[in-house]
Write an enzyme that holds these catalytic residues in place. Structure first.
Site, short mmCIF file in Angstrom:
data_model
loop_
_atom_site.label_atom_id
_atom_site.label_comp_id
_atom_site.label_asym_id
_atom_site.label_seq_id
_atom_site.Cartn_x
_atom_site.Cartn_y
_atom_site.Cartn_z
CE LYS A 282 -4.11 -2.08 0.40
NZ LYS A 282 -5.16 -1.98 -0.65
CB SER B 171 -0.08 -8.09 -1.18
OG SER B 171 -0.88 -8.89 -0.34
CD GLU C 151 -10.10 3.76 1.04
OE1 GLU C 151 -10.00 4.99 0.86
OE2 GLU C 151 -9.38 2.93 0.47
C1 LIG Z 1 -1.55 -7.03 2.60
C2 LIG Z 1 -2.70 -6.73 1.72
N1 LIG Z 1 -2.83 -7.40 0.58
C3 LIG Z 1 -3.86 -7.17 -0.26
C4 LIG Z 1 -4.85 -6.26 0.03
C5 LIG Z 1 -6.00 -6.13 -0.93
O1 LIG Z 1 -6.09 -4.91 -1.60
P1 LIG Z 1 -5.73 -4.78 -3.12
O2 LIG Z 1 -6.50 -5.83 -3.85
O3 LIG Z 1 -6.18 -3.42 -3.47
O4 LIG Z 1 -4.29 -4.97 -3.28
C6 LIG Z 1 -4.76 -5.51 1.22
C7 LIG Z 1 -5.76 -4.50 1.57
O5 LIG Z 1 -5.86 -3.97 2.63
C8 LIG Z 1 -3.66 -5.77 2.08
O6 LIG Z 1 -3.52 -5.10 3.24
#
Ligand SMILES: Cc1ncc(COP(=O)(O)O)c(C=O)c1O
Lengths: 273, 401
Positions: free
Chosen positions: B94, B383, B116
């Protein structure tokens, strides 16, 4: 085409009066109540009624209207049922309904199917629609369909809309222009912003369509401020907040309806100045 | 060869039929200004240099592309690599986006930021960016997510952000977006809304994708350098869709690279039990753009469920909707239980505690690797790291911390 909305504004203008347009949420707490409230508002001489379609994720609405939407949805509100109820009401010759303007999110219209929605809305007796999340830029195709269905598509102008955008918006609009009094969400405010007068004057120089002001209006003194500058006004939250009383065990349904009617009657009287 | 698939959106924010701007008129002018400012920034070498410098020295980029030898061995098939977004400052992807948008906020002369958050990662990344640049920061978060993500709530407050609980609706991410949009309606002249995923009205889906594309760009180069070829398969989890969009976008024109987005399958396919928008949703409007939405026949958004607060969202970015319909990206779902299993497998075999969101991608990668031959490479976007999730995982596994 002169719509019943245009006709209404023209009549009021000749009588030197502003239009009073209360907003109610359809289906809060149920459709039978919506019908009875509409009858009461008609009796009190309101000029038009804005009928809000409950939506799960409204972003232009403040807490009062959002809570009202939630109550209606939790009670099983469905678009088709509203159309059926209004169709029956329009057919009732003992009631003379003012023109109805639907306030509905494009999320609902798209999912329902624009053609089907417009057809059923027209059959239900709506004269026009306000689609708050369909700004002018996205509205062309839908505006075309609305015209074909003989409904007015009312456009909104915000205090943050620059003049070149405003010009484009008012050209595409019909019925009336919904002038948002403040940059913000719906909800009662103590005072109307002082810039509103200048904003209305500049809008007046850009269009001959009636100007109706909404967001924040709740009392006769607000109406006095608008006199001579606007052609009408919309009251939402100040009315909708009274709908919460339908779940008050100390009040009967008729008491709540008549107290909504009393308030509407006072505001209707305020338009006569 | 360049296909038109990577050449979106157009100037009105359309990804094919998806995207656009379905917002109240009050926000339209600000969106136009933001689009112009972003286009200018994109052309401005000084902006790019400042962002690159921050990403390198503050965020810690490039992060590694890691060959997961033990997990690969466990699966007995394709080779699994992880793009280590969990090693970024704040422990998730993020921050790539919030750094970019914070710089834009300052270019626009705004001093107040709203955001948010679901899992809290975007809230933390926004709070970090605001602390770093001295901006006021207000984060909207559903009450249910505040309960699930106490650690992140504490962290945000430590960095000076104000966390505002949202008690309407399902008390999760979608309600937090509604509330942030409402704030923005009355503050748009002084405030920038740092949207946390590739959702919302134009230009957000494009801008967030661009800021997140650093993930896929690095992964592509690293994969070429480390394996001598492009990956055969790229996998990422999809909530709003930002880590996956950032991962996939640089591979969109590489037709030989298979792309899979993994959604939250929750407790199963029944309505209300999952958050798999692309697997089960229909076309519609939510939060200012047109794309797939989990909704009923009247267009009312449906309640969703996921074990992971960050995937618990009934919509998805318009570009994913476009990729789905074009057939370029395959979307699938992983259940809560499978994700928990993926979480534990990863911890035991690789010594990495993944975010429960990322665990969805891991669980799917395990399945895909089993089907693949040893000469195939699978790159998974890790992620985020799972510190924020351990309390919730312990609760679900019936253990004490
Ligand atoms: C670690 C992590 N992975 C994935 C996501 C999913 O969001 P996005 O699909 O926008 O990457 C989030 C959302 O809060 C997250 O904190």
């Amino acid at each position: 085409m002169t719509s019943s909305i245009s006709e209404k504004f023209a009549t009021l203008k000749s009588e030197n009066r502003m239009a009073f347009m209360p907003f109610i949420t359809a289906g809060d707490p149920d459709l039978a109540t919506t019908v009875d409230v509409l009858k009461e508002l008609a009796r009190q001489g309101v000029d038009l009624v804005e009928v809000g379609f409950p939506y799960s994720d409204p972003i232009a609405d403040g807490p009062v209207i959002q809570e009202s939407y939630t109550r209606a949805l939790n009670n099983g509100f469905h678009v088709h049922d509203l159309f059926e109820a209004l169709k029956a009401l329009s057919a009732d010759e003992s009631v003379s309904l003012p023109p109805l303007v639907g306030m509905v999110s494009y999320a609902i219209i798209f999912r329902y199917g624009a053609d089907r929605f417009l057809q059923e809305a027209a059959d239900a007796g709506f004269s026009g629609l306000i689609v708050p999340d369909l700004p002018g830029d996205e509205a062309q195709e839908f505006a075309e369909k609305t015209r074909t269905a003989q409904l007015d598509l009312v456009q909104l102008v915000s205090p943050l809309t620059p003049e070149d955008r405003t010009r484009r918006i008012v050209q595409a609009a019909n019925g009336f222009i919904y002038c948002i009094s403040v940059a913000g969400t719906t909800g009662v405010r103590d005072e109307l912003p002082p810039e509103l007068t200048a904003h209305l004057e500049s809008l007046r120089s850009l269009t001959d369509l009636p100007l109706a002001v909404g967001f924040g209006i709740s009392k006769p003194s607000h109406v006095d401020t608008l006199r001579g500058k606007a052609d009408g006004f919309i009251i939402g939250s100040a009315i909708v907040k009274q709908f919460a009383a339908f779940s008050d065990p100390d009040k009967t349904r008729d008491e709540v309806i008549s107290s909504i009617g009393k308030y509407a009657g006072e505001m209707a009287a305020a338009t006569k100045g | 060869m360049t296909t038109s698939l990577s050449n979106v959106p157009d100037s009105s924010g359309r990804f094919g039929e998806f995207g656009r701007r379905f917002v109240p008129e009050t926000l339209m002018h600000a969106l136009e200004e933001l689009t112009q400012e972003y286009e200018k920034a994109k052309q401005d070498p000084a902006f790019q240099a400042e962002l690159d410098d921050l990403l390198k020295h503050y965020v810690g980029r490039p992060n590694p592309l890691y060959f997961a030898e033990r997990l690969t061995e466990h699966c007995g098939g394709g080779k699994i690599y992880f793009k280590r977004e969990d090693l970024n400052h704040t422990g998730a992807h993020k921050i790539n986006n919030t750094m970019g948008q914070a710089l834009l906020t300052m270019r626009m002369g705004k001093k107040r930021v709203i955001a948010e958050t679901g899992a809290g990662q975007h809230g933390v990344a926004s709070a970090v960016a605001c602390a770093r640049f001295g901006l006021e920061c207000i984060v909207y978060m559903g009450e249910e997510d505040i309960r699930r993500q106490k650690l992140n709530v504490f962290n945000m407050k430590m960095m000076g952000a104000e966390v505002r609980g949202v008690s309407s609706g399902s008390k999760t991410l979608r309600d937090a977006v509604n509330e942030a949009m409402r704030d923005w309606m009355s503050s748009v002249e002084t405030t920038h809304y740092i949207i946390g995923s590739v959702i919302g009205p134009h230009p957000f889906p494009m801008m967030v994708r661009d800021f997140q594309s650093v993930i896929g760009k690095e992964a592509r180069e690293q994969c070429l350098a480390q394996t001598g070829k492009l990956p055969d398969h790229v996998i990422a989890c999809v909530g709003g869709g930002s880590n996956s969009a950032g991962m996939f976008y640089p591979f969109i024109d590489d037709e030989g690279v298979k792309l899979t987005g993994v959604e939250a399958g929750g407790r199963g396919p029944e309505p209300g039990e999952h958050a798999s928008t692309l697997s089960y949703g229909a076309k519609g409007v939510l939060h200012g753009s047109f794309g797939y939405v989990l909704q009923d026949d009247d267009g009312q958004t449906m309640d969703v469920h996921s074990i992971s607060a960050g995937l618990d969202y009934p919509g998805v970015g318009p570009e994913h909707s476009y990729w789905k319909d074009s057939g370029r990206v395959n979307y699938t779902a992983i259940t809560d239980d499978e994700a928990l299993e993926g979480f534990q497998t990863m911890a035991r075999l690789e010594g990495i505690i993944p975010a429960i969101e990322s665990s969805h991608a891991i669980a799917y990668a395990v399945k895909a690797a089993r089907q693949a031959s040893p000469d195939e490479t699978i790159v998974v976007c890790l992620s985020g790291r799972g510190d924020k999730d351990v309390n919730e995982v312990a609760r679900l596994l019936g253990r004490e911390i």
